[in-house]
Motif scaffolding. Sequence first.
Motif, short mmCIF file in Angstrom:
data_model
loop_
_atom_site.label_atom_id
_atom_site.label_comp_id
_atom_site.label_asym_id
_atom_site.label_seq_id
_atom_site.Cartn_x
_atom_site.Cartn_y
_atom_site.Cartn_z
N VAL A 25 24.22 83.34 -12.03
CA VAL A 25 23.11 82.39 -12.42
C VAL A 25 23.12 81.11 -11.75
N ILE A 26 24.29 80.88 -11.11
CA ILE A 26 24.19 79.53 -10.19
C ILE A 26 23.42 79.75 -9.15
N SER A 27 23.54 81.06 -8.47
CA SER A 27 22.52 81.48 -7.38
C SER A 27 21.25 81.24 -7.74
N MET A 28 20.95 81.71 -8.90
CA MET A 28 19.61 81.70 -9.39
C MET A 28 18.99 80.45 -9.52
N ILE A 29 19.89 79.55 -10.49
CA ILE A 29 19.47 78.12 -10.12
C ILE A 29 19.26 77.45 -8.86
N GLU A 30 20.00 77.67 -8.02
CA GLU A 30 19.92 77.13 -6.54
C GLU A 30 18.87 77.40 -5.96
N ARG A 36 13.24 81.48 -17.67
CA ARG A 36 13.39 82.61 -18.49
C ARG A 36 14.47 83.60 -17.81
N GLU A 37 14.20 83.66 -16.48
CA GLU A 37 15.19 84.63 -16.04
C GLU A 37 16.81 83.93 -15.94
N VAL A 38 16.92 82.84 -15.65
CA VAL A 38 17.91 82.13 -15.59
C VAL A 38 18.58 82.11 -17.25
N VAL A 39 18.13 81.79 -18.06
CA VAL A 39 18.43 81.83 -19.43
C VAL A 39 18.85 83.29 -19.91
#
Length: 89
Positions: A25-30, A36-39
């Motif tokens: 999740v951290i990598s996705m946000i960065e 939607r994918e992050v959530v």
Amino acid sequence: MTGDEQSIAQVLNRLRRAHGQLAGVISMIEAGRDCREVVTQLAAVSRALDRAGFKIVASGLRDCLDSEGADGRPEITEAELEKLFLALA
């Protein structure tokens, strides 16, 4: 945490899975991924942590309720306790 080795191993596996998911999740946000994918992935982390917590509670209760019924069998199994907690969540 005290309890049988199998329960402890299951809790540790769930926590390790959550750890990996959280890193994802951290990598996705960065990387600026779609919210939607992050959530969706964050919800998976939350469920993994919830399941680990329920397993810990169920194991603790199992130790407390480890008395036998009249037929010599445990009155309630750890799996049954865990299902009850998950049903309440």
